[in-house]
Design an enzyme around this catalytic site. Structure first.
Site, PDB file in Angstrom:
ATOM      1  N   LYS A  67     -11.835   9.798   2.025  1.00 28.30           N
ATOM      2  CA  LYS A  67     -12.570  10.086   3.260  1.00 28.30           C
ATOM      3  C   LYS A  67     -13.157  11.492   3.220  1.00 28.30           C
ATOM      4  CE  LYS A  67     -11.771  10.510   8.203  1.00 28.30           C
ATOM      5  NZ  LYS A  67     -10.828  10.277   9.303  1.00 28.30           N
TER       6      LYS A  67
ATOM      7  N   ARG B 233      -5.328   5.980   7.143  1.00 28.55           N
ATOM      8  CA  ARG B 233      -4.353   4.877   7.067  1.00 28.55           C
ATOM      9  C   ARG B 233      -4.787   3.663   7.884  1.00 28.55           C
ATOM     10  NH1 ARG B 233      -2.605   9.429   9.362  1.00 28.55           N
ATOM     11  NH2 ARG B 233      -1.950   9.464  11.545  1.00 28.55           N
TER      12      ARG B 233
ATOM     13  N   HIS C 163      20.194  -8.512  -3.861  1.00 26.34           N
ATOM     14  CA  HIS C 163      21.112  -8.112  -4.933  1.00 26.34           C
ATOM     15  C   HIS C 163      21.086  -6.611  -5.129  1.00 26.34           C
ATOM     16  CE1 HIS C 163      21.710 -12.342  -5.926  1.00 26.34           C
ATOM     17  NE2 HIS C 163      20.471 -12.441  -5.484  1.00 26.34           N
TER      18      HIS C 163
HETATM   19  O1  F6P Z   1      -1.675  12.361   3.144  1.00 26.24           O
HETATM   20  C1  F6P Z   1      -2.609  12.975   3.952  1.00 26.24           C
HETATM   21  C2  F6P Z   1      -3.918  12.260   3.913  1.00 26.24           C
HETATM   22  O2  F6P Z   1      -4.813  13.044   4.619  1.00 26.24           O
HETATM   23  C3  F6P Z   1      -3.843  10.842   4.469  1.00 26.24           C
HETATM   24  O3  F6P Z   1      -3.883  10.781   5.841  1.00 26.24           O
HETATM   25  C4  F6P Z   1      -4.995  10.211   3.803  1.00 26.24           C
HETATM   26  O4  F6P Z   1      -4.924   8.817   3.868  1.00 26.24           O
HETATM   27  C5  F6P Z   1      -4.853  10.769   2.406  1.00 26.24           C
HETATM   28  O5  F6P Z   1      -4.424  12.104   2.598  1.00 26.24           O
HETATM   29  C6  F6P Z   1      -6.090  10.707   1.564  1.00 26.24           C
HETATM   30  O6  F6P Z   1      -7.138  11.404   2.139  1.00 26.24           O
HETATM   31  P1  F6P Z   1      -8.622  11.217   1.629  1.00 26.24           P
HETATM   32  O7  F6P Z   1      -9.016   9.794   1.885  1.00 26.24           O
HETATM   33  O8  F6P Z   1      -9.441  12.189   2.403  1.00 26.24           O
HETATM   34  O9  F6P Z   1      -8.654  11.516   0.151  1.00 26.24           O
END
Ligand code: F6P
Length: 525
Positions: free
Chosen positions: A204, A266, A382
């Site tokens: 992102k 997420r 198990h």
């Molecule tokens: O672990 C923190 C975080 O910001 C998550 O919320 C997110 O999914 C992940 O890192 C990856 O972030 P990006 O998609 O910006 O690489």
């Protein structure tokens, strides 16, 4: 004391807990043999049986009262209206738009043209790869996809590609890499050919250290195999809200699929982050996944609180975490296809609600998200079920059971029989008079989430169910479930440590423990 723990609904639950604590699950069934019917909810392809929980009708009524007191219906309306409910990041929370069938949505600012545009780009791209139209730098068709991402840009597609493996439409090889440990990428590349490998870089922010490091190593691998050339850009596609970052890395603009700040990482598998799923199972299957989630969204918006599956799951969790002191919840899918579900839910639930201050920044005086953990049954039986049955911890369990898997088979029957046996043994125990080491005390609660078949639609509903459950818990605990500031500090710290570690730099200013570990590491060089 917080407003929540002083509230009438909380006090009523504290009082009722005393009554329930004196009543076992077996007694609840003896008093009401039809409770399996009453304590179950159907929603599309999912059935939730919560009859083996330590609740009666009054407990569920009081828990629903807690949700009303927290103004849950108003919060649900606010999320679907596109209000800025992620207050610490000043963002709307609109993953529901990604699977909305509405022509315009939400009223406050239509995002549907962007959503539809991204779906069209995904469909076109998937068609080109499946049709062998998309060629690598040496003119050969793509045979393998390596998805590079971490957290929300990895766990969802990874889990779903496995869960949907019976729906595979293409012979493409799908590989996932998330760890900054070079061993992860190396293992994925060992059997691959540069000319026929495509990398999806999903991030992102396009600033995440692990993802950028792996993307750079992937490019070096391509260069070593194919030589340096502009044509190497054909081996990359990016999914990001930071188009400029992806282009600076060398992904051509027409190969950058969008993300938006109104989708949390997420919660993003419904966006182009789900591209590996569409490449594996086809775009139609991906759209069916969205339809399943959309059906769960409608259920969540329209059903009364006490018949609302995500709400009931959230209320049960709150009952155990806040009134019975449960610190963990186990998730046990009786399905190898769903083996990665616990890992997916760990991020969804713990990154969302693993918080100790409320929306107003005040420290809470009640427990929030439990530790979520689990593994696929029957291997789990198990391993850790001994502790579930006879250990000293109180651990509510979610069993996820698939009724049929392909043609009905003895193997699937054995799987279902084992799942049901575990739930029954936890609830009703086994007295074994005179043999205390053999006795199972029972009275240990579990839910059974039944999916008749593991279809894309059922999977979409299952994931959306958990997203909404997390939201409901956040509303009642008065948390912002959509930020993750706790992760940032560690990332920044690692950024400052790395150059000192590599270049033997100054350790002044570091804490004494880290300084000592640095010294040990240097001694061994
Ligand atoms: O672990 C923190 C975080 O910001 C998550 O919320 C997110 O999914 C992940 O890192 C990856 O972030 P990006 O998609 O910006 O690489």
């Amino acid at each position: 004391m917080s407003k929540l723990t002083l509230s009438p609904a909380w006090e009523a639950l504290t009082a009722h807990r005393k009554k329930i604590a004196a009543t076992g699950i077996a007694e609840l069934f003896a008093a009401d043999p039809s409770r399996a019917g009453r304590f179950s909810i159907e929603a599309g392809e999912l059935v939730l049986d919560y009859s083996k929980h330590r609740v009666d009708a009054e407990a569920m009524r009081l828990l629903a009262g807690l949700a009303v007191q927290a103004q849950l219906p108003r919060w649900i309306a606010r999320m679907f209206a596109g209000d800025t409910i992620n207050s610490t990041e000043a963002r709307a929370v609109l993953h529901v738009a990604l699977r909305s069938g509405e022509a315009t949505f939400p009223e406050s600012g239509d995002v549907m043209p962007a959503v539809r545009g991204a779906l069209e780009s995904m469909r076109r791209f998937v068609g080109e790869v499946h049709g062998g139209v998309l060629k690598g730098a040496d003119g050969r068709a793509i045979t393998d996809i390596v998805s590079i991402g971490i957290g929300g840009s990895d766990l969802g597609p990874r889990m779903l590609v496995r869960a949907m493996r019976k729906f595979r439409k293409s012979g493409l090889g799908l590989h996932f890499v998330s760890n900054i440990d070079p061993a992860d990428l190396d293992a994925a590349l060992v059997a691959l050919t540069p000319g026929t490998t495509l990398f999806i870089v999903a991030s992102k922010t396009f600033t995440t250290a692990e993802t950028l490091a792996n993307a750079a190593r992937a490019r070096a691998w391509l260069e070593a195999g194919l030589g340096k050339s502009n044509a190497l850009s054909r081996h990359f596609v990016a999914v990001t809200a930071n188009a400029a970052g992806a282009q600076a890395f060398g992904v051509p603009p027409e190969r950058v699929l969008p993300m938006w700040d109104w989708v949390g990482g997420r919660y993003s598998v419904w966006s182009a982050v789900g591209l590996p799923v569409a490449l594996a199972a086809g775009m139609n299957a991906f759209e069916e996944l969205l339809e399943g989630a959309r059906a769960m969204d409608a259920h969540f918006r329209n059903e009364p609180l006490e018949r609302n599956m995500p709400v009931v799951l959230a209320l049960l969790e709150i009952w155990y975490v806040n009134f019975f002191g449960a610190q963990t919840r186990a998730v046990i899918p009786y399905s190898e296809d769903l083996r990665d579900l616990p890992a997916y839910l760990q991020q969804l639930e713990m990154e969302s609600n693993g918080k100790r201050v409320d929306r107003d920044g005040n420290e809470v005086d009640y427990a929030t998200a439990p530790v979520v953990w689990g593994a696929s049954g029957t291997p789990s039986q198990h391993s850790f079920h001994q502790l579930l049955h006879q250990g000293t911890h109180f651990i509510p369990v979610d069993f996820i059971v698939i009724g049929r898997n392909g043609e009905s088979s003895t193997g699937q029957g054995a799987l279902v029989a084992n799942a049901l046996a575990q739930g029954a043994a936890l609830a009703f125990g086994n007295p074994a008079p005179g043999a205390p080491h053999k006795a199972l005390p029972g009275n240990r609660p579990s839910s059974t989430l039944l999916l008749q078949r593991l279809t894309p639609r059922a999977l979409g509903a299952l994931i959306a169910l958990h997203e909404h459950k997390v939201f409901v818990e956040g509303v009642i605990w008065n948390l912002n479930s959509f930020d993750q500031w706790g992760v940032e500090h560690g990332k920044n710290l690692a950024r400052t440590l790395l150059p000192r570690l590599l270049e033997g730099g100054d350790t002044a200013g570091l804490d004494a423990s880290t300084r000592a570990l640095f010294a040990r590491l240097r001694k061994r060089d």
